[in-house]
Motif scaffolding. Structure first.
Motif, mmCIF file in Angstrom:
data_model
loop_
_atom_site.group_PDB
_atom_site.id
_atom_site.type_symbol
_atom_site.label_atom_id
_atom_site.label_comp_id
_atom_site.label_asym_id
_atom_site.label_seq_id
_atom_site.Cartn_x
_atom_site.Cartn_y
_atom_site.Cartn_z
ATOM 1 N N PHE A 8 0.762 -1.315 -0.123
ATOM 2 C CA PHE A 8 0.070 0.135 -0.032
ATOM 3 C C PHE A 8 0.739 1.123 0.022
ATOM 4 C CE2 PHE A 8 -2.483 3.312 2.015
ATOM 5 C CZ PHE A 8 -3.685 3.253 1.448
ATOM 6 N N VAL A 9 2.049 1.286 0.915
ATOM 7 C CA VAL A 9 2.685 2.453 1.064
ATOM 8 C C VAL A 9 3.678 2.622 -0.216
ATOM 9 C CG1 VAL A 9 4.398 3.794 2.484
ATOM 10 C CG2 VAL A 9 2.701 2.208 3.483
ATOM 11 N N ALA A 10 4.202 1.353 -0.645
ATOM 12 C CA ALA A 10 5.147 1.442 -1.764
ATOM 13 C C ALA A 10 4.545 1.910 -3.056
ATOM 14 C CB ALA A 10 5.933 0.323 -1.563
ATOM 15 N N ASP A 11 3.232 1.233 -3.373
ATOM 16 C CA ASP A 11 2.917 1.060 -4.776
ATOM 17 C C ASP A 11 1.974 2.570 -4.975
ATOM 18 O OD1 ASP A 11 4.478 -0.944 -5.056
ATOM 19 O OD2 ASP A 11 2.716 -2.386 -5.075
ATOM 20 N N LEU A 12 1.274 2.849 -3.732
ATOM 21 C CA LEU A 12 0.228 3.694 -4.053
ATOM 22 C C LEU A 12 0.591 5.304 -3.819
ATOM 23 C CD1 LEU A 12 -3.064 1.838 -2.787
ATOM 24 C CD2 LEU A 12 -1.978 2.005 -4.970
ATOM 25 N N ILE A 13 1.334 5.427 -3.005
ATOM 26 C CA ILE A 13 1.570 6.938 -2.267
ATOM 27 C C ILE A 13 2.990 7.163 -2.493
ATOM 28 C CG2 ILE A 13 1.263 8.450 -0.243
ATOM 29 C CD1 ILE A 13 -0.914 6.604 0.592
ATOM 30 N N ALA A 14 3.446 7.795 -3.354
ATOM 31 C CA ALA A 14 4.907 8.436 -3.761
ATOM 32 C C ALA A 14 4.492 9.942 -3.680
ATOM 33 C CB ALA A 14 5.442 7.853 -5.047
ATOM 34 N N ARG A 49 -2.735 6.185 12.612
ATOM 35 C CA ARG A 49 -1.442 6.205 13.494
ATOM 36 C C ARG A 49 -0.291 5.339 12.599
ATOM 37 N NH1 ARG A 49 -0.605 7.499 18.404
ATOM 38 N NH2 ARG A 49 -2.797 7.276 19.042
ATOM 39 N N THR A 50 -0.971 4.109 11.899
ATOM 40 C CA THR A 50 0.079 3.205 11.404
ATOM 41 C C THR A 50 0.504 3.661 10.200
ATOM 42 O OG1 THR A 50 -0.939 1.304 12.332
ATOM 43 C CG2 THR A 50 0.133 0.837 10.448
ATOM 44 N N LEU A 51 -0.257 4.252 9.195
ATOM 45 C CA LEU A 51 -0.150 5.061 8.004
ATOM 46 C C LEU A 51 0.722 6.286 8.088
ATOM 47 C CD1 LEU A 51 -0.389 4.679 4.739
ATOM 48 C CD2 LEU A 51 -2.474 5.965 4.975
ATOM 49 N N LEU A 55 4.452 6.273 6.374
ATOM 50 C CA LEU A 55 4.651 7.538 5.322
ATOM 51 C C LEU A 55 5.750 8.471 5.691
ATOM 52 C CD1 LEU A 55 1.057 7.937 3.797
ATOM 53 C CD2 LEU A 55 2.777 6.807 2.743
ATOM 54 N N GLY A 56 5.952 8.591 7.041
ATOM 55 C CA GLY A 56 6.781 9.337 7.763
ATOM 56 C C GLY A 56 6.051 10.952 7.627
ATOM 57 N N VAL A 57 4.570 11.000 7.716
ATOM 58 C CA VAL A 57 4.069 12.105 8.126
ATOM 59 C C VAL A 57 3.286 12.189 9.370
ATOM 60 C CG1 VAL A 57 3.652 12.475 5.375
ATOM 61 C CG2 VAL A 57 1.781 11.518 6.988
ATOM 62 N N ASN A 60 -2.255 13.955 11.652
ATOM 63 C CA ASN A 60 -3.301 14.988 11.052
ATOM 64 C C ASN A 60 -3.283 14.824 9.757
ATOM 65 O OD1 ASN A 60 -4.011 15.748 13.622
ATOM 66 N ND2 ASN A 60 -2.626 17.543 13.828
ATOM 67 N N THR A 61 -2.127 14.874 9.218
ATOM 68 C CA THR A 61 -2.196 14.773 7.492
ATOM 69 C C THR A 61 -2.858 13.603 7.027
ATOM 70 O OG1 THR A 61 -0.065 15.752 7.367
ATOM 71 C CG2 THR A 61 -0.708 14.273 5.456
ATOM 72 N N VAL A 62 -2.852 12.380 7.930
ATOM 73 C CA VAL A 62 -3.413 11.205 7.229
ATOM 74 C C VAL A 62 -4.939 11.210 7.539
ATOM 75 C CG1 VAL A 62 -3.773 8.689 7.465
ATOM 76 C CG2 VAL A 62 -1.456 9.738 7.630
ATOM 77 N N ASN A 63 -5.123 11.841 8.906
ATOM 78 C CA ASN A 63 -6.603 12.223 9.136
ATOM 79 C C ASN A 63 -7.460 12.868 8.305
ATOM 80 O OD1 ASN A 63 -6.872 10.351 11.330
ATOM 81 N ND2 ASN A 63 -5.965 11.820 12.855
ATOM 82 N N ALA A 64 -6.729 13.985 7.709
ATOM 83 C CA ALA A 64 -7.244 14.756 6.727
ATOM 84 C C ALA A 64 -7.562 14.123 5.398
ATOM 85 C CB ALA A 64 -6.251 16.074 6.522
ATOM 86 N N ALA A 65 -6.654 13.225 4.960
ATOM 87 C CA ALA A 65 -6.923 12.451 3.739
ATOM 88 C C ALA A 65 -7.824 11.459 4.038
ATOM 89 C CB ALA A 65 -5.602 11.695 3.579
ATOM 90 N N TYR A 66 -8.206 10.699 5.139
ATOM 91 C CA TYR A 66 -9.340 9.852 5.401
ATOM 92 C C TYR A 66 -10.341 10.613 5.408
ATOM 93 C CZ TYR A 66 -6.416 5.740 6.288
ATOM 94 O OH TYR A 66 -5.405 4.741 6.203
ATOM 95 N N GLU A 67 -10.466 11.910 5.817
ATOM 96 C CA GLU A 67 -11.831 12.548 6.041
ATOM 97 C C GLU A 67 -12.243 13.041 4.390
ATOM 98 O OE1 GLU A 67 -15.252 14.266 7.231
ATOM 99 O OE2 GLU A 67 -14.110 12.941 8.475
ATOM 100 N N LEU A 68 -11.270 13.269 3.913
ATOM 101 C CA LEU A 68 -11.650 13.537 2.235
ATOM 102 C C LEU A 68 -12.300 12.267 1.735
ATOM 103 C CD1 LEU A 68 -8.592 15.668 1.055
ATOM 104 C CD2 LEU A 68 -10.926 16.727 1.290
ATOM 105 N N LEU A 69 -11.601 11.209 1.853
ATOM 106 C CA LEU A 69 -12.111 9.891 1.160
ATOM 107 C C LEU A 69 -13.498 9.380 1.728
ATOM 108 C CD1 LEU A 69 -8.722 7.932 1.313
ATOM 109 C CD2 LEU A 69 -9.767 8.638 -0.642
ATOM 110 N N ARG A 70 -13.615 9.577 3.032
ATOM 111 C CA ARG A 70 -14.950 9.399 3.802
ATOM 112 C C ARG A 70 -15.940 10.318 3.113
ATOM 113 N NH1 ARG A 70 -18.604 11.326 6.704
ATOM 114 N NH2 ARG A 70 -17.324 13.315 6.860
ATOM 115 N N ALA A 71 -15.963 11.484 2.966
ATOM 116 C CA ALA A 71 -16.860 12.609 2.321
ATOM 117 C C ALA A 71 -17.252 12.149 1.043
ATOM 118 C CB ALA A 71 -16.270 13.915 2.305
ATOM 119 N N ASP A 72 -16.206 11.607 0.316
ATOM 120 C CA ASP A 72 -16.490 11.157 -1.078
ATOM 121 C C ASP A 72 -17.398 9.724 -1.130
ATOM 122 O OD1 ASP A 72 -15.886 13.277 -2.510
ATOM 123 O OD2 ASP A 72 -14.153 12.492 -3.229
#
Length: 478
Positions: A8-14, A49-51, A55-57, A60-72
């Motif tokens: 997931f980390v290696a292939d999807l998010i660069a 927390r795991t992601l 990703l080394g971020v 809050n960054t991941v929570n913001a991304a998950y919120e965008l995905l949830r809204a869609d």
């Protein structure tokens, strides 16, 4: 194939550190993978927390991304559980597949799409109607632009005066009166992006679908396109050595009559006074409106310049059209029309509704260009140059091709017609010329009445080398 949490980390998010906010990058990467089927429905995703750790971020960054995905609707998030891919993306994938096929054109759309020039190149040598960019007065125009861009225009910089900048209307009214004998108040001038915009406005405001418009044959393609867009029936007004012949249309009851009397496009003929008066009389008695396109009358060099029909008419039966495309550059998108005073409110409202407004700084620069006398100086300069190049082209063609062609010396403008003696497929010749880089369309494609054969050739860029190359290429293209 499904992906593991490690993939997931290696292939999807660069991450691209210059590619935008990190939450949006995570959102797009996961969303694209779901829509592509790389992540199956109901698949659990790593916790925030795991992601974040992988990703080394920040979390809050991941929570913001998950919120965008949830809204869609791409993921579902429940308290105390890992985020999970929803079932909605399956529907999204189906919808995406349905969008592979573009929407169908309407019947009108198909008709308009066919109303095009005959296989003309986007760019090519000796294109008819095209001025030369290196003759554009760039330094003086730049000075005008710098001066006008520093000013404030108040309401005119917003949505007021959609018909045009008042300063330009005043400058143009005076210029057209001096040079062309046009009689008009400044408020009668509508500043528009192009002559085709003028013709479309006239078609919408003055005719109903199914009404007839008379158009010169051969004549300007843009008029046919504009009238097709407004669903008018186009009939031929035949052109001979004296320009458009009013009698050639017989008893056709036309609502609009489009002509280029001062310098006919593309043949370059002039309409004598007797014909202009006959055409005005036809318009008066039938209730038609003449659309007088005076597109390049500012630089004629043979014979006396004839006055605009608008100036010798009663005023109500003629709409005068002009443009800066030939005298300056087409890309400036500066044109104008002189509308009878009673029609101005309706025309201006339709102009507003269609969004046919012109850049305010370009308008102000043209006004300053006229007021300073720079336009007059520029016109005199290009007239001398274009005359020399037109004569050079015709002399070269006559020398190389002899009696295989008929080519009259042009009296102005930036194009002329080369006619063929004997049966020649001008469309085939035009295609051969285009294959070698010359954008010279077939004359037959500009006819809607009697067929005529030849090429329409621009001469604005006819240097000795280009003229010789064109003549030799045309000789072999037969």
């Amino acid at each position: 194939m499904e992906i593991s949490k490690n993939q997931f980390v290696a292939d999807l998010i660069a991450f691209d550190r210059n590619g935008g906010a990190l939450p949006e990058q995570i959102y797009h990467a996961v969303g694209d993978a779901v829509r592509a089927g790389r992540i199956p429905p109901e698949r659990a995703l790593p916790s925030s927390r795991t992601l974040a750790r992988e990703l080394g971020v920040s979390r809050n960054t991941v929570n913001a991304a998950y919120e965008l995905l949830r809204a869609d609707g791409i993921i579902s998030v429940r308290q105390g559980a890992a985020p999970r891919i929803g079932t909605g993306p399956e529907l999204e994938r189906g919808r995406a597949a349905l969008r592979v096929q573009p929407p169908h054109l309407s019947t009108r759309g198909e008709h308009l799409a066919k109303q095009r020039r005959h296989r003309m190149l986007d760019v090519g040598l000796l294109e008819p109607g095209a001025p030369v960019e290196d003759l554009f007065p760039a330094d003086e125009w730049a000075r005008c632009l710098r001066r006008v861009a520093r000013r404030q225009y108040g309401a005119e910089a917003m949505y007021a005066n959609v018909t045009g900048l008042e300063r330009l209307q005043v400058a143009l009214a005076g210029h057209l009166e001096r040079w062309r004998g046009v009689v008009a108040k400044p408020e009668q001038l509508l500043i528009v992006p192009s002559t085709q915009a003028s013709l479309t406005l006239a078609g919408l405001c003055l005719a109903d679908p199914g009404d007839t418009a008379l158009v010169e044959s051969p004549g300007y393609w843009g008029a046919r396109i504009a009238f097709a867009q407004t669903q008018l029936e186009v009939r031929a007004l035949e052109v001979d050595a004296d320009g458009a012949d009013p009698d050639s249309a017989g008893d056709v009851n036309a609502r609009l009559i489009y002509v280029t009397p001062s310098h006919q496009f593309p043949t370059g003929t002039r309409m004598p006074l007797t014909r202009r008066m006959a055409l005005l009389e036809r318009a008066r008695t039938s209730g038609a409106v003449i659309l007088e396109d005076d597109y390049d009358s500012a630089f004629l060099w043979r014979g006396r310049t004839i006055a605009a029909m608008q100036g010798i008419s009663a005023g109500a039966e003629v709409i005068y059209l002009g443009t800066a495309s030939k005298s300056l550059l087409p890309g400036l998108r500066l044109a104008y029309m002189v509308v009878p005073e009673p029609l101005v409110p309706a025309f201006s409202q339709v102009q507003r509704d269609m969004g046919l407004r012109v850049n305010i700084h370009a308008q102000a620069a043209l006004a300053e260009f006229i007021e300073s006398g720079a336009l007059t100086t520029h016109l005199r300069r290009i007239t001398r140059i274009y005359e020399a190049r037109g004569r050079l082209l015709i002399d070269t063609l006559r020398t190389v091709l002899g009696d295989r062609i008929e080519a009259d010396m042009p009296m102005g403008g930036v194009q002329t017609v080369i006619s063929f003696r004997g049966p020649v497929d001008d469309e085939a010749v035009s295609q051969r010329m285009q294959a070698t880089g010359f954008n010279t369309p077939a004359l037959s494609g500009y006819c809607i009445g009697k067929p005529r054969s030849g090429l329409i050739v621009g001469f604005a860029e006819a240097t000795p080398d280009i003229a010789q190359r064109f003549a030799r290429t045309l000789s072999t293209a037969f």
